[in-house]
Design an enzyme around this catalytic site. Sequence first.
Site, PDB file in Angstrom:
ATOM      1  N   LYS A 296       3.104  16.625  58.781  1.00 53.71           N
ATOM      2  CA  LYS A 296       2.902  17.939  59.530  1.00 53.71           C
ATOM      3  C   LYS A 296       2.425  17.754  60.787  1.00 53.71           C
ATOM      4  CE  LYS A 296       3.166  22.493  58.729  1.00 53.71           C
ATOM      5  NZ  LYS A 296       4.165  22.826  57.944  1.00 53.71           N
TER       6      LYS A 296
ATOM      7  N   ASP B 154       7.626  25.873  62.439  1.00 55.01           N
ATOM      8  CA  ASP B 154       6.296  26.411  61.663  1.00 55.01           C
ATOM      9  C   ASP B 154       5.972  27.573  62.609  1.00 55.01           C
ATOM     10  OD1 ASP B 154       4.568  25.899  59.203  1.00 55.01           O
ATOM     11  OD2 ASP B 154       3.323  26.460  60.888  1.00 55.01           O
TER      12      ASP B 154
END
Length: 451
Positions: A114, A154
């Site tokens: 991430k 995201d």
Amino acid sequence: MSHLPTEPEFEQAYKELVATLEDSSLFEEHPEYRTALNVVSIPERIFQFRVVWEDDKGNLQVNRGFRVQFNSALGPYKGGLRFHPTVNLSILKFLGFEQIFKNALTGLNMGGGKGGADFDPKGKSDSEIRRFCEAFMRRLCQHIGAETDVPAGDIGVGGREVGYLFGTYRKERNKWEGVLTGKGLTWGGSLIRPEATGYGLVYYVEHMIAHVGKGGFKGKRVAISGSGNVAQYAALKAIELGATVVSLSDSTGALIAEGDAFFTPEHIDEIAAIKLDRKAITEFSAKSQFKYIAGARPWVHVGKVEIALPCATQNEVSKEEAEALVAAGTQFVAEGSNMGCTQEAIDVFEAARKEKGKDSIWYAPGKASNAGGVAVSGLEMAQNSSQITWTRDVVDDRLKGIMKDIFDQSIEKAQKYVKAKEGELPSLVAGGNIAGFIKVVQAMHDQGDWW
């Protein structure tokens, strides 16, 4: 972790996983997995870098950029980029940790990672966003690649941002490769990718409903939080399947449908346009048809709903809100967001599940129920590798198959490792955690990461 800096979000994600593993028979049958837990909980590497860019007035601006490359046992690091002022290392470690096991559940060759930056896209011009993305990727491109680390979007990173990031990578590295997913359809993107997380969430809940013999979405009232990509497509798919969607929200407040009111596909389309323009849900033209509650989340205001889908951000369902959903007779809760429920809320749902048998509320964790987005990202990677494009139906069918397999894995592992009373529904949170954990740590063992 007492000797480490406080990382509340990561510690919450770690403790949630450990609690379900401890409450199962997994460590009794495989005590060696405790060693594996110690290893898998530490990222393989973390990059932090400064991002220097220029605003429209010619002023220098600086932000922090991050990439957490958590685990690559099953494939290249895979996980989104988040641009939001709250981004910090704790949040990205929690997201990357969850991503390891989520990606494992898909059955595709993807590790977990991430990244992102504490940059706030709200109030920025297109030119400022482009300049920031270019500056960010000039630093990130040193650490990623199609066979190394494949980021995606995201919160704060949609199709426009992916385009700027991909273009900068291509120019900096002199390579055209599938280094990002969520790309445009004419330059390597996959059909169904924008819809995938929301659609996959609904497909997963369909299996929950069918498992307890309560039909499908048709005729059921659905509460949804958020109004971004995941919430939009979950709402559209639920409506298509005959459900009534009664709430949407954003950081400013919640819109609640009262009486005979409900959200239509046209409403969702307008809200999508508002969000694309980075405006608040208060700009919605039909707001007068709904009850708007400033600063609120929908859960205690929607009345009786059969299905609740948190689709905004982490920790958006508290203990008190979970108790309100249980008291209102909600039957299914599934996370479209990552770690959408606090641990206290999960405890409420799990306690009710144990008490009431098939008539209880049934909770599904994000690492299982919202895996559709990264699943189609994996399918996009496969299409890029083979230089072909699949049809919409092919991708949608693959997505449906993956979500069914994730549900089946969760049921099978819960039934195998978690004790349950007669008539008690299997714990999807325990089953999903165990299934993903076993797959990852066994691959790590085979590759010599622990012994």
